[in-house]
Design a protein around this motif. Sequence first.
Motif, PDB file in Angstrom:
ATOM      1  N   ILE A  42     -25.987 -33.330  30.670  1.00  0.00           N
ATOM      2  CA  ILE A  42     -26.807 -34.532  30.473  1.00  0.00           C
ATOM      3  C   ILE A  42     -25.922 -35.690  30.029  1.00  0.00           C
ATOM      4  O   ILE A  42     -26.035 -36.802  30.546  1.00  0.00           O
ATOM      5  N   ARG A  43     -25.048 -35.417  29.100  1.00  0.00           N
ATOM      6  CA  ARG A  43     -24.161 -36.478  28.583  1.00  0.00           C
ATOM      7  C   ARG A  43     -23.339 -37.108  29.704  1.00  0.00           C
ATOM      8  O   ARG A  43     -23.242 -38.332  29.812  1.00  0.00           O
ATOM      9  N   GLU A  44     -22.753 -36.296  30.571  1.00  0.00           N
ATOM     10  CA  GLU A  44     -21.915 -36.816  31.665  1.00  0.00           C
ATOM     11  C   GLU A  44     -22.734 -37.592  32.693  1.00  0.00           C
ATOM     12  O   GLU A  44     -22.334 -38.677  33.131  1.00  0.00           O
ATOM     13  N   VAL A  45     -23.881 -37.037  33.068  1.00  0.00           N
ATOM     14  CA  VAL A  45     -24.708 -37.667  34.097  1.00  0.00           C
ATOM     15  C   VAL A  45     -25.282 -38.994  33.597  1.00  0.00           C
ATOM     16  O   VAL A  45     -25.251 -40.005  34.308  1.00  0.00           O
ATOM     17  N   ILE A  46     -25.759 -39.018  32.369  1.00  0.00           N
ATOM     18  CA  ILE A  46     -26.332 -40.257  31.821  1.00  0.00           C
ATOM     19  C   ILE A  46     -25.235 -41.301  31.619  1.00  0.00           C
ATOM     20  O   ILE A  46     -25.463 -42.495  31.872  1.00  0.00           O
ATOM     21  N   ALA A  47     -24.062 -40.886  31.197  1.00  0.00           N
ATOM     22  CA  ALA A  47     -22.948 -41.844  31.059  1.00  0.00           C
ATOM     23  C   ALA A  47     -22.635 -42.477  32.405  1.00  0.00           C
ATOM     24  O   ALA A  47     -22.413 -43.701  32.489  1.00  0.00           O
ATOM     25  N   GLU A  48     -22.646 -41.672  33.460  1.00  0.00           N
ATOM     26  CA  GLU A  48     -22.381 -42.216  34.798  1.00  0.00           C
ATOM     27  C   GLU A  48     -23.520 -43.133  35.242  1.00  0.00           C
ATOM     28  O   GLU A  48     -23.283 -44.190  35.826  1.00  0.00           O
TER      29      GLU A  48
END
Length: 113
Positions: A64-70
């Motif tokens: 979630i952290r990686e996808v939302i950051a992107e």
Amino acid sequence: MSSNNNTKSGGKRKERDPYEVRGRNKKTSGIGVQLLSRCNQLLESMSTKSDSTSVNMDCKGCSIREVIAELHSILGVSIEDEFHDFATEYLSLRRKREMWASMGDKQQKLRWL
């Protein structure tokens, strides 16, 4: 007079509603309802676990952290937008995040959403 009442009914029994819960069946019916409820809880639990956000279960680039950051790095996407609300809810499911990660560049990902 009582013999007269018997002849009026024609000796027929009152027809029963097959779905009516009666006397001793109430206990059995209650158990059936409890069993169905428990089955639904188990299915919901299995579904939730399959979409778990556990770091151990996420593929690289799919947390979630990686996808939302992107998502936040894409020009035009703002936290105040309804689109952002939709995207964060949609991407809360692991299989959707995995699809996101496989889409290619950010513009393709944005079009996919």
